[in-house]
Design a protein around this motif. Structure first.
Motif, PDB file in Angstrom:
ATOM      1  N   ILE A  58      25.646  46.497  49.662  1.00 59.52           N
ATOM      2  CA  ILE A  58      26.370  46.879  50.875  1.00 59.52           C
ATOM      3  C   ILE A  58      26.652  45.621  51.687  1.00 59.52           C
ATOM      4  N   VAL A  59      27.936  45.382  51.946  1.00 59.19           N
ATOM      5  CA  VAL A  59      28.366  44.235  52.739  1.00 59.19           C
ATOM      6  C   VAL A  59      29.371  44.706  53.779  1.00 59.19           C
ATOM      7  N   ARG A  60      29.685  43.842  54.732  1.00 61.22           N
ATOM      8  CA  ARG A  60      30.604  44.208  55.818  1.00 61.22           C
ATOM      9  C   ARG A  60      32.011  43.725  55.524  1.00 61.22           C
ATOM     10  N   ASP A  61      32.968  44.548  55.923  1.00 63.84           N
ATOM     11  CA  ASP A  61      34.366  44.164  55.787  1.00 63.84           C
ATOM     12  C   ASP A  61      35.168  44.456  57.047  1.00 63.84           C
ATOM     13  N   ASP A  62      34.487  44.818  58.120  1.00 65.35           N
ATOM     14  CA  ASP A  62      35.192  45.261  59.325  1.00 65.35           C
ATOM     15  C   ASP A  62      35.485  44.128  60.312  1.00 65.35           C
ATOM     16  N   LEU A  63      35.266  42.901  59.903  1.00 66.99           N
ATOM     17  CA  LEU A  63      35.501  41.778  60.814  1.00 66.99           C
ATOM     18  C   LEU A  63      36.954  41.333  60.766  1.00 66.99           C
ATOM     19  N   LEU A  64      37.465  41.080  59.593  1.00 68.45           N
ATOM     20  CA  LEU A  64      38.841  40.654  59.390  1.00 68.45           C
ATOM     21  C   LEU A  64      39.373  41.333  58.137  1.00 68.45           C
ATOM     22  N   ASN A 113      20.427  37.480  46.307  1.00 65.69           N
ATOM     23  CA  ASN A 113      21.647  36.685  46.184  1.00 65.69           C
ATOM     24  C   ASN A 113      22.185  36.738  44.758  1.00 65.69           C
ATOM     25  N   GLN A 114      21.304  36.657  43.772  1.00 68.23           N
ATOM     26  CA  GLN A 114      21.738  36.718  42.379  1.00 68.23           C
ATOM     27  C   GLN A 114      22.303  38.087  42.045  1.00 68.23           C
ATOM     28  N   GLN A 115      21.681  39.141  42.551  1.00 68.47           N
ATOM     29  CA  GLN A 115      22.204  40.495  42.323  1.00 68.47           C
ATOM     30  C   GLN A 115      23.600  40.631  42.917  1.00 68.47           C
ATOM     31  N   PHE A 116      23.785  40.088  44.104  1.00 62.00           N
ATOM     32  CA  PHE A 116      25.094  40.140  44.740  1.00 62.00           C
ATOM     33  C   PHE A 116      26.131  39.377  43.913  1.00 62.00           C
ATOM     34  N   LEU A 117      25.798  38.166  43.499  1.00 64.60           N
ATOM     35  CA  LEU A 117      26.746  37.353  42.738  1.00 64.60           C
ATOM     36  C   LEU A 117      27.111  38.026  41.418  1.00 64.60           C
ATOM     37  N   THR A 118      26.142  38.614  40.752  1.00 63.47           N
ATOM     38  CA  THR A 118      26.411  39.322  39.496  1.00 63.47           C
ATOM     39  C   THR A 118      27.357  40.491  39.736  1.00 63.47           C
ATOM     40  N   ALA A 119      27.111  41.260  40.787  1.00 64.11           N
ATOM     41  CA  ALA A 119      27.960  42.400  41.111  1.00 64.11           C
ATOM     42  C   ALA A 119      29.351  41.948  41.533  1.00 64.11           C
ATOM     43  N   LEU A 120      29.440  40.878  42.292  1.00 68.41           N
ATOM     44  CA  LEU A 120      30.738  40.372  42.741  1.00 68.41           C
ATOM     45  C   LEU A 120      31.558  39.880  41.556  1.00 68.41           C
ATOM     46  N   LYS A 121      30.933  39.148  40.643  1.00 68.55           N
ATOM     47  CA  LYS A 121      31.646  38.674  39.455  1.00 68.55           C
ATOM     48  C   LYS A 121      32.222  39.843  38.679  1.00 68.55           C
ATOM     49  N   ALA A 122      31.447  40.895  38.529  1.00 73.09           N
ATOM     50  CA  ALA A 122      31.921  42.083  37.793  1.00 73.09           C
ATOM     51  C   ALA A 122      33.056  42.779  38.532  1.00 73.09           C
ATOM     52  N   ALA A 123      33.013  42.752  39.863  1.00 75.75           N
ATOM     53  CA  ALA A 123      34.033  43.425  40.672  1.00 75.75           C
ATOM     54  C   ALA A 123      35.348  42.643  40.721  1.00 75.75           C
ATOM     55  N   LEU A 124      35.253  41.332  40.621  1.00 74.46           N
ATOM     56  CA  LEU A 124      36.466  40.513  40.658  1.00 74.46           C
ATOM     57  C   LEU A 124      37.223  40.625  39.353  1.00 74.46           C
ATOM     58  N   ILE A 172      37.010  45.719  46.152  1.00 80.05           N
ATOM     59  CA  ILE A 172      35.816  44.940  45.828  1.00 80.05           C
ATOM     60  C   ILE A 172      34.590  45.583  46.479  1.00 80.05           C
ATOM     61  N   LEU A 173      34.729  45.982  47.741  1.00 78.98           N
ATOM     62  CA  LEU A 173      33.616  46.624  48.448  1.00 78.98           C
ATOM     63  C   LEU A 173      33.173  47.909  47.758  1.00 78.98           C
ATOM     64  N   GLU A 174      34.128  48.689  47.297  1.00 82.49           N
ATOM     65  CA  GLU A 174      33.785  49.927  46.599  1.00 82.49           C
ATOM     66  C   GLU A 174      33.022  49.632  45.314  1.00 82.49           C
ATOM     67  N   GLN A 175      33.454  48.611  44.592  1.00 81.51           N
ATOM     68  CA  GLN A 175      32.761  48.222  43.360  1.00 81.51           C
ATOM     69  C   GLN A 175      31.343  47.737  43.659  1.00 81.51           C
ATOM     70  N   LEU A 176      31.209  46.947  44.717  1.00 81.34           N
ATOM     71  CA  LEU A 176      29.882  46.460  45.105  1.00 81.34           C
ATOM     72  C   LEU A 176      28.980  47.627  45.503  1.00 81.34           C
TER      73      LEU A 176
END
Length: 75
Positions: A44-50, A64-75, A34-38
């Motif tokens: 750019i988001v963080r994934d190094d926490l858990l 926020n809308q750009q992120f949600l659009t990209a996340l929907k496409a990545a899922l 998902i991170l690679e797709q985003l």
């Protein structure tokens, strides 16, 4: 952003997350994929926490809308 994430299948929000960010667990596929797709979409988001979780900062309504659009496409 919160309402947009609540409406998505394939993720589970962590309700205890506080501050200017939201944390969610990826239920379908891997968080790394998902991170690679985003990233390919300029997000750019963080994934190094858990492992298996993604942390996203709350931005402007447009960001926020750009992120949600990209996340929907990545899922």
């Amino acid at each position: 952003l919160l309402n947009g994430l609540r409406g998505l299948s394939g993720i589970q929000l962590v309700p205890e997350a506080q501050g200017g960010f939201l944390l969610f667990r990826v239920l379908t596929g891997s968080a790394r994929d998902i991170l690679e797709q985003l990233y390919k979409r300029g997000i750019i988001v963080r994934d190094d926490l858990l492992e298996g979780y993604i942390r996203v900062s709350v931005g402007t309504p447009e960001q926020n809308q750009q992120f949600l659009t990209a996340l929907k496409a990545a899922l």
